[in-house]
Write a protein that holds these residues in place. Sequence first.
Motif, mmCIF file in Angstrom:
data_model
loop_
_atom_site.group_PDB
_atom_site.id
_atom_site.type_symbol
_atom_site.label_atom_id
_atom_site.label_comp_id
_atom_site.label_asym_id
_atom_site.label_seq_id
_atom_site.Cartn_x
_atom_site.Cartn_y
_atom_site.Cartn_z
ATOM 1 N N ASN A 1 48.918 9.455 52.346
ATOM 2 C CA ASN A 1 49.709 8.348 51.802
ATOM 3 C C ASN A 1 49.625 8.259 50.143
ATOM 4 N N GLU A 2 49.573 9.349 49.501
ATOM 5 C CA GLU A 2 49.587 9.559 48.427
ATOM 6 C C GLU A 2 50.792 8.894 47.784
ATOM 7 N N LYS A 3 50.780 7.764 46.839
ATOM 8 C CA LYS A 3 51.712 7.326 45.997
ATOM 9 C C LYS A 3 51.505 7.163 44.677
ATOM 10 N N ILE A 4 51.510 8.568 43.797
ATOM 11 C CA ILE A 4 51.239 8.544 42.647
ATOM 12 C C ILE A 4 52.343 9.643 41.840
ATOM 13 N N ASP A 5 53.516 9.240 42.358
ATOM 14 C CA ASP A 5 54.627 10.326 41.899
ATOM 15 C C ASP A 5 54.505 10.269 40.164
ATOM 16 N N GLY A 6 54.563 9.208 39.757
ATOM 17 C CA GLY A 6 54.840 9.133 38.399
ATOM 18 C C GLY A 6 53.833 9.980 37.534
ATOM 19 N N LEU A 7 52.634 10.330 38.047
ATOM 20 C CA LEU A 7 51.596 11.201 37.492
ATOM 21 C C LEU A 7 51.908 12.270 36.623
ATOM 22 N N SER A 8 53.038 13.201 37.273
ATOM 23 C CA SER A 8 53.186 14.475 36.874
ATOM 24 C C SER A 8 54.174 14.456 35.846
ATOM 25 N N GLY A 9 54.681 13.314 35.460
ATOM 26 C CA GLY A 9 55.778 13.345 34.487
ATOM 27 C C GLY A 9 57.054 14.060 34.685
ATOM 28 N N THR A 10 57.021 14.548 35.954
ATOM 29 C CA THR A 10 58.502 15.268 36.292
ATOM 30 C C THR A 10 59.242 14.348 37.335
ATOM 31 N N GLY A 11 58.421 13.412 38.057
ATOM 32 C CA GLY A 11 59.061 12.709 39.191
ATOM 33 C C GLY A 11 58.854 13.377 40.446
ATOM 34 N N ASP A 12 58.099 14.655 40.415
ATOM 35 C CA ASP A 12 57.850 15.264 41.918
ATOM 36 C C ASP A 12 56.803 14.565 42.380
ATOM 37 N N HIS A 13 56.564 14.789 43.845
ATOM 38 C CA HIS A 13 55.509 14.061 44.351
ATOM 39 C C HIS A 13 54.156 14.534 44.193
ATOM 40 N N VAL A 14 53.026 13.872 43.997
ATOM 41 C CA VAL A 14 51.613 14.446 43.576
ATOM 42 C C VAL A 14 50.910 14.328 44.782
ATOM 43 N N ALA A 15 50.138 15.248 45.243
ATOM 44 C CA ALA A 15 49.437 15.121 46.521
ATOM 45 C C ALA A 15 47.914 15.622 46.098
ATOM 46 N N VAL A 16 47.153 15.334 47.109
ATOM 47 C CA VAL A 16 45.421 15.627 46.715
ATOM 48 C C VAL A 16 45.212 16.487 47.876
ATOM 49 N N GLU A 17 44.641 17.897 47.520
ATOM 50 C CA GLU A 17 44.068 18.635 48.580
ATOM 51 C C GLU A 17 43.041 18.005 49.332
ATOM 52 N N THR A 18 42.805 18.665 50.555
ATOM 53 C CA THR A 18 41.762 18.167 51.416
ATOM 54 C C THR A 18 40.234 18.451 50.781
ATOM 55 N N ALA A 19 39.260 17.492 50.582
ATOM 56 C CA ALA A 19 38.245 17.826 50.110
ATOM 57 C C ALA A 19 37.006 18.218 50.737
ATOM 58 N N LYS A 20 36.432 19.409 50.471
ATOM 59 C CA LYS A 20 35.415 20.042 51.275
ATOM 60 C C LYS A 20 34.246 20.286 50.438
ATOM 61 N N GLY A 21 33.071 20.241 51.137
ATOM 62 C CA GLY A 21 31.707 20.621 50.403
ATOM 63 C C GLY A 21 30.640 19.931 50.851
ATOM 64 N N ALA A 22 29.391 19.864 49.958
ATOM 65 C CA ALA A 22 28.123 19.434 50.510
ATOM 66 C C ALA A 22 28.109 17.924 50.498
ATOM 67 N N ILE A 23 27.179 17.409 51.378
ATOM 68 C CA ILE A 23 27.162 15.886 51.333
ATOM 69 C C ILE A 23 25.352 15.723 51.799
ATOM 70 N N GLY A 24 24.883 14.757 50.899
ATOM 71 C CA GLY A 24 23.546 14.434 51.144
ATOM 72 C C GLY A 24 23.271 13.071 51.407
ATOM 73 N N THR A 25 22.434 12.631 51.923
ATOM 74 C CA THR A 25 22.126 11.347 52.550
ATOM 75 C C THR A 25 20.656 10.926 52.283
ATOM 76 N N VAL A 26 20.677 9.650 52.221
ATOM 77 C CA VAL A 26 19.265 9.138 52.122
ATOM 78 C C VAL A 26 19.532 7.663 52.948
ATOM 79 N N GLY A 27 18.576 7.190 53.568
ATOM 80 C CA GLY A 27 18.731 5.993 54.275
ATOM 81 C C GLY A 27 17.358 5.333 54.911
ATOM 82 N N VAL A 28 17.305 4.451 55.546
ATOM 83 C CA VAL A 28 16.251 4.006 56.244
ATOM 84 C C VAL A 28 16.758 3.050 57.594
#
Length: 213
Positions: A137-164
């Motif tokens: 649901n990316e709605k950031i079309d104006g960001l490119s300056g061309t009017g073309d639709h802007v999307a964000v690729e799936t993020a992948k990587g490491a995750i670290g957790t601390v908790g109690v």
Amino acid sequence: MRSIKILSLATLGALALSSTAFAQDGTADTASGKHFAVVGGVALLQPKSDPVDGIDKFDGGPAPTLSASYYFNDNIAVELWGAADKFNHRVRTDGGAKAGSVEQQPIALSAQYHFGAADNVFRPFVGVGYYESNFSNEKIDGLSGTGDHVAVETAKGAIGTVGVDMNINSTWFARADARYMHARPELRVAGAGTGQDLKLDPWTVGFGIGARF
């Protein structure tokens, strides 16, 4: 943010009333040897500022979360964690103006180490693993300056957790945790890659109630 504060106060109140009773419980019931745990809660996800030229920040937001863990023994576990709904972010430009919005929904698999005996009232833990976060649901079309639709690729990587975890009794516990995700998804314009990575690297702070069996 208000919902997280309310949940935090309610959790702390319940723990204050229950922890003494659990510590003094003389029954033979124990958390030791139980192999499964589930946790439901809420988390606030906040990406870092200035993720790419032209964008000042992705505003943070809350979402419900769920996790399921398998304990190989009292200390070592593997956890599947994810958002039960999407985190919503408003995208702001360098001048602070709203440029649009985007949603994401992460899921992660982590190995964890839980310190201390299973029946300790307080049980800190750490974890490391791999995650993916789908943007939609990316709605950031104006960001490119061309009017073309802007999307964000799936993020992948490491995750670290601390908790109690704080034991309420041999079955129920409350949890507070923080998670860091190394997120560098690529910006795409009109379906094509741009070579620009968003340095989002978000933190989550979460609270929940869990049960083990």
